[in-house]
Design an enzyme around this catalytic site. Structure first.
Site: not given
Length: 215
Positions: A59-61
């Protein structure tokens, strides 16, 4: 629901880092990120960092989610194609900001979990597809924006072809170990490309990305 203090701190951090679109910040404040991370990472949900999810993905920053989303300058009437549903978090953010999201995922387990989470959150303006995201979803296009949440060696031509004139694609492009996050705008003559930042994403696997044997 998110821990208010942690959510507030994240919004403050994003603002300091240059996220200025108030609609994007409001969407991030509204969507409970802890619903999209692994149970053991729930306490880290509002830390501005990428986290692992199932199937070897991430899950992206939050800053990258916000930066990519802000680049579209969404007004609420757009149709956006997302390549890489993943946890569904970016999908949820987009769903608050445009008319309709079409999201493609190649991992069935991730797709099912994301759909369940988004359904629980009563998000209904998303169409889901399972398959090769590098080929897009022409039957539901053309798109005002295309967000690619995995790194490609180059911008897939199939995705460019599904953009409206004036439409924008945000995609990480480069080598396996490091990429540039770019914003490319389709004009009648060419793609107008702007670099947003350096980044590192998981690889975009598919016919116009990296071969599956490498992923």
């Amino acid at each position: 629901m998110p821990n208010d203090a942690s959510s507030d701190q994240l919004i403050q951090s994003l603002t300091r880092k240059g996220i200025q679109d108030q609609r994007v910040l409001a969407a991030i404040a509204k969507i409970p990120r802890e619903r999209f991370v692994l149970d053991e990472d729930a306490e880290e949900a509002y830390v501005d960092t990428a986290l692992p999810i199932d199937c070897g993905q991430t899950i992206s920053q939050p800053y990258i989610v916000a930066l990519m989303t802000q680049a579209f300058e969404l007004t609420g009437d757009e149709t956006v194609l997302e390549i890489g549903t993943g946890s569904g978090y970016q999908t949820a953010i987009l769903s608050q900001l445009c008319r309709h999201v079409v999201s493609i995922e190649r991992h069935e387990a991730l797709a099912q979990t994301a759909q369940s989470t988004l359904s629980d959150l009563q998000i209904t303006n998303v169409s889901y597809r399972l398959g090769d995201g590098t080929l897009g979803c022409a039957e539901l296009g053309p798109y005002d924006g295309i967000l690619v949440a995995a790194a490609a060696p180059k911008v897939p031509q199939s995705l460019v072809n599904q953009l409206r004139n004036g439409g924008r694609i945000v995609i990480p492009v480069g080598e396996e170990s490091s990429q540039s996050l770019i914003l490319a705008t389709r004009t009648p003559q060419q793609l107008r490309v702007e670099k947003l930042c350096d980044c590192r994403f998981v690889k975009l696997i598919g016919a116009e990305g990296w071969p599956a044997s490498d992923g």
